[in-house]
Every structure is written in C-alpha cells, then in structure tokens.
Design an enzyme around this catalytic site. Structure first.
Site, short mmCIF file in Angstrom:
data_model
loop_
_atom_site.label_atom_id
_atom_site.label_comp_id
_atom_site.label_asym_id
_atom_site.label_seq_id
_atom_site.Cartn_x
_atom_site.Cartn_y
_atom_site.Cartn_z
N GLY A 80 0.83 -1.19 0.00
CA GLY A 80 0.00 0.00 0.00
C GLY A 80 0.87 1.24 0.00
O GLY A 80 2.03 1.20 -0.41
N GLY A 81 0.31 2.37 0.46
CA GLY A 81 1.10 3.59 0.47
C GLY A 81 0.25 4.82 0.70
O GLY A 81 -0.82 4.75 1.30
N SER A 113 -4.03 -2.33 -0.27
CA SER A 113 -4.39 -0.93 -0.06
C SER A 113 -4.28 -0.10 -1.35
O SER A 113 -5.09 -0.24 -2.24
CB SER A 113 -3.50 -0.35 1.04
N PRO A 138 -8.60 2.85 4.27
CA PRO A 138 -7.63 3.93 4.55
C PRO A 138 -7.20 3.91 6.02
O PRO A 138 -8.01 3.67 6.90
CB PRO A 138 -8.43 5.20 4.24
N LYS A 152 -15.33 10.24 6.76
CA LYS A 152 -15.21 11.05 5.56
C LYS A 152 -14.15 10.50 4.61
O LYS A 152 -14.36 10.41 3.39
CB LYS A 152 -14.86 12.50 5.93
#
Length: 254
Positions: A80-81, A113, A138, A152
């Site tokens: 991911g990142g 991710s 996230p 959000k």
C-alpha cells in the site's frame, strides 16, 4: 513528542531536498533492448506507493507514448502507500493514450491498499498464481484521526474506487468491501469475482491472453496486438530506488 515531530519534519525536508538535488541527473528510464515497433514496456514497482512511485510511473507513461509501445505493463508488489500519490497515479493512468496493464507478480506478491485502487484504474488487470489483492481500508499515519474524519476519508475512498470499477467494468461490490471491511482475496477468487481480467503465469502468458482485447483510452478504442511482442523493461534508476526506500512511510515514521 514535540521533539519527535521536529525530527520527523526535518527528515521529510531532507528527503524532499535530496530529491530536488538528484532529480536533474535522473533519467526518465532506459529501455532494455528490443525493436522499435511491436513491443510493450514494463515497469516493476516493489514496495510502498509514494511520491517516487508517482514520478517513476509518470515518466514511464511519457516514455511509452514517445517510443510507440503497444502498452505499458506495471508489475507490482506493494503493501500500500500514500493516498495522494495513489490518486495522482490514477489520474495519470486515466489520462493515458496508451493501454496500461496491471500485473500483480511474481508469485507471493500482493496488491494491498493503494495497490487495489491502482489496479482498478488500469485498463486490464491480471495476477500471477499465489498472489492476493485487497485490504484497501484507509489508515492514518503518525497520529490519531477522529471517527468523523475517518468516515469522511473512507467514504471518499469508496466513491473513488466505485467510479473506477464502473469505468473498467469490474466488481463494484467487492471494491467497496475491500475499502470498508479490508476484504482480501486470492488470484482465482479475484478472477471469478470479476475483480481482475486474467490469471497469467508470466509476462509472455499475459501478452498472449490479452492479445485481441479492446480497451478504451482517452483517444478512443484500441485493439491490443501483444502476442509475441518484445518486452522492454524500463530501468527506474538507482537514485529513484534509494529515494523510494527513504520516502517509505514506515521508514519516515520510525
């Protein structure tokens, strides 16, 4: 705590400064032997997604448009990142006039991710045997995020991946599940669920399987003619490799 933040800020400034100093001497990439026509370009991405990954992929997309490559293959293995780098990479792929093929490989690799979002952005997605994809929820780095902000951020990420799924004709329900519930699946599950288009043993197998497929790029539809095409691997450069390691979010956080 304040001292740690100061040191982290200093480290990040050092990385940016180093990047600016080195960038003038970094080549965009050098294609390894192949004919001038009837070829595809290959870029290998390994590790966390970040600003250096963005630069490498952007340079690769510029190169394939200039050297008349039939397609760009992104071979990836990532946990991911960073989200902003991921969104920028996706914008570059969506604006490409050359087909971009995601290939999660070699065996044992994953697209976690950020890798999920980039996979969904690509025109064609494939995985090697013994690979997996998912866990796209996230997460924050270096600090607490309140529940409202988390919601959000999650909703924004869901909207982004659903838009990509609709454009590429891939599984929308699983995409949302990967973001909200960190769902992860194997290569054959991904194929069966229409998350990817193919499972391919290697690059040659991939080129044979996608041959004849029609993809939509910015300028219109393109029929891929990739069977037996020569493969040119783009060298991302030693400096980019070092900067990519140094800018890894985990390294920066430590």
């Amino acid at each position: 705590m304040k001292g740690k933040k100061v040191r982290l800020k200093a480290f990040l400034i050092f990385i940016v400064s180093l990047s600016c100093l080195i960038s003038p001497i970094i080549m965009e990439g050098e294609a390894i032997a192949g004919s001038k026509t009837g070829h595809v370009d290959l870029i290998v991405i390994k590790g966390a997604i970040g600003p250096i990954t963005l630069r490498v992929i952007t340079n690769a997309l510029d190169m394939v448009e200039n050297d008349s490559a039939s397609a760009l293959i992104i071979q990836i293995d990532t946990p991911g990142g960073l989200s902003e780098s991921t969104w920028e990479i996706n914008r570059e792929i969506l604006a490409s006039d050359v087909p971009v093929i995601m290939y999660i490989a070699p065996p044992g690799s994953r697209a976690g991710s950020a890798g999920v979002y980039i996979t969904y952005a690509c025109h064609i997605a494939a995985m090697a045997p013994q690979t997996n994809i998912g866990s796209a929820h996230p997460v924050g780095i270096g600090g607490q995020v309140d529940s409202l902000m988390t919601e959000k951020i999650t909703n924004d990420a869901v909207a982004k991946i659903k838009t990509l799924a609709k454009k590429r004709g891939r599984n929308i329900e699983w995409a949302e599940k990967a973001v909200r519930e960190s769902a992860s699946i194997t290569e054959y599950e991904a194929l069966e669920m229409n998350v990817i288009n193919y499972v391919a043993d290697n690059i040659e197998d991939l080129l044979e399987k996608i041959d004849g497929d029609t993809v939509e790029v910015v300028s219109g539809e393109i029929v891929l003619m990739t069977k037996g095409a020569e493969v040119r691997e783009i060298d991302i450069g030693f400096a980019n490799k070092i900067l990519n390691i140094l800018s890894n979010p985990n390294i920066a956080y430590i």
